[in-house]
Motif scaffolding. Structure first.
Motif, PDB file in Angstrom:
ATOM      1  N   VAL A  13       0.882  -1.163   0.000  1.00  0.00           N
ATOM      2  CA  VAL A  13       0.000   0.000   0.000  1.00  0.00           C
ATOM      3  C   VAL A  13       0.919   1.211   0.000  1.00  0.00           C
ATOM      4  O   VAL A  13       1.633   1.459   0.975  1.00  0.00           O
ATOM      5  CB  VAL A  13      -0.925   0.025   1.233  1.00  0.00           C
ATOM      6  CG1 VAL A  13      -1.786   1.288   1.218  1.00  0.00           C
ATOM      7  CG2 VAL A  13      -1.796  -1.223   1.284  1.00  0.00           C
ATOM      8  N   VAL A  24      -1.570  -1.331  -3.978  1.00  0.00           N
ATOM      9  CA  VAL A  24      -2.517  -0.227  -3.852  1.00  0.00           C
ATOM     10  C   VAL A  24      -1.735   1.064  -4.051  1.00  0.00           C
ATOM     11  O   VAL A  24      -0.797   1.354  -3.305  1.00  0.00           O
ATOM     12  CB  VAL A  24      -3.205  -0.215  -2.474  1.00  0.00           C
ATOM     13  CG1 VAL A  24      -4.144   0.988  -2.358  1.00  0.00           C
ATOM     14  CG2 VAL A  24      -3.957  -1.520  -2.228  1.00  0.00           C
ATOM     15  N   LEU A  41     -10.288  -1.270   0.303  1.00  0.00           N
ATOM     16  CA  LEU A  41      -8.877  -1.646   0.278  1.00  0.00           C
ATOM     17  C   LEU A  41      -8.682  -3.057   0.830  1.00  0.00           C
ATOM     18  O   LEU A  41      -7.981  -3.888   0.233  1.00  0.00           O
ATOM     19  CB  LEU A  41      -8.079  -0.621   1.083  1.00  0.00           C
ATOM     20  CG  LEU A  41      -6.560  -0.642   1.012  1.00  0.00           C
ATOM     21  CD1 LEU A  41      -6.012   0.754   1.293  1.00  0.00           C
ATOM     22  CD2 LEU A  41      -5.979  -1.611   2.018  1.00  0.00           C
TER      23      LEU A  41
END
Length: 290
Positions: free
Chosen positions: A104, A128, A280
């Motif tokens: 992320v 991400v 997410l």
């Protein structure tokens, strides 16, 4: 720092600096690893809301890049580049015996994720990208150059919060006083001289025109290195760094990329906005088809 969620990790880089990371243990020793990477002037505290949520199913590792937070500053300012940060981070993961991981990455952390995709694609699970793409809008870059890179010390936390609000209010127009105080707690630290922005001001030296790092066009090959990696792109609807034409071009080049736009937020979403962590976590949890 004692925490019920994470342990403090210190490690040495190849050039001898001592850097810091938070290591949030997963539910089992075999839990998959999520690596959270912060933006240019930020640090591991940016993920203090998200990491405990991810920790329910994953081990979460959150480094402070050199010159930020509890990591040492670098006297060789030319080392303040994503390439160096990537090598530092891979060194940390090797020391922790972590072979495979998902990322992320917020802003600069997203650029690092792309770089890892080019350098060590076999190690990546999912990525991400938080408000970053292969084209960095000039107006956003200009704002960053103007607002980051000065050594600033404030007499107290309220003054620090007021300064950060003045710099970032267009990105977070809905924030109230309590939100800015929390923002300051993540971006600053208490020093003997006052409350200071928690980064070495020299981190922006490689961004100057005298020492250019990469041109925006150079970043497309890095993004394309993620072609076989599941990608979720998160964009703040008010972002001045990631513009809609770039998002559309990213969609064209990565047909499987998922996109989430966060309303009422600029660069970069804190990932604690309503519904964002749910999307997410769902993306990270769903089995990858590669």
């Amino acid at each position: 720092m004692n925490s019920p969620y994470f342990r403090d990790v210190y490690f040495k880089t190849d050039d001898g600096l001592t850097l810091y990371a938070r290591d949030y243990p997963g539910p089992t020793a075999e839990a998959a690893v999520i690596l959270c990477l912060h933006g240019l002037s930020r640090n591991s505290r940016d993920f203090e809301d998200l990491a405990p949520l991810l920790q329910k199913n994953y081990r979460v590792i959150v480094p402070d890049q050199r010159g930020r937070g509890r990591s040492e500053a670098d006297a060789q300012v030319e080392h303040y580049t994503p390439q160096t940060y990537i090598l530092d981070t891979l060194r940390l993961l090797d020391d922790l015996e972590v072979k495979n991981f998902s990322v992320v990455g917020t802003s600069m952390g997203g650029l690092m994720a792309m770089g890892i995709g080019a350098l060590a694609p076999e190690r990546l699970g999912k990525v991400v990208l938080n408000d970053i793409g292969p084209v960095i809008a000039q107006r956003g870059l200009d704002r960053i150059k103007q607002s980051v890179g000065s050594k600033m010390i404030f007499p107290g936390w309220s003054a620090a919060a007021d300064h950060l609000a003045s710099v970032n209010e267009t990105a977070f127009p809905h924030y109230a006083t309590a939100d800015w105080l929390r923002f300051a707690a993540r971006a600053c630290s208490q020093t003997p001289d006052g409350v200071a922005l928690d980064y070495d001001p020299n981190i922006t030296v490689p961004l100057s025109g005298a020492t250019p790092d990469v041109r925006p066009d150079d970043l497309w090959p890095l993004f394309e290195s993620l072609a076989d990696v599941p990608v979720l792109l998160i964009r703040g609807a008010l972002s001045d760094l990631l513009e809609p034409p770039c998002v559309e071009k990213m969609r064209q080049r990565n047909k499987g990329m998922e996109v989430l736009e966060v309303p009422g937020v600029g660069h970069a979403p804190m990932l604690n906005e309503s519904g964002v962590s749910d999307v997410l976590i769902s993306f990270l949890s769903f089995p990858a088809i590669r």
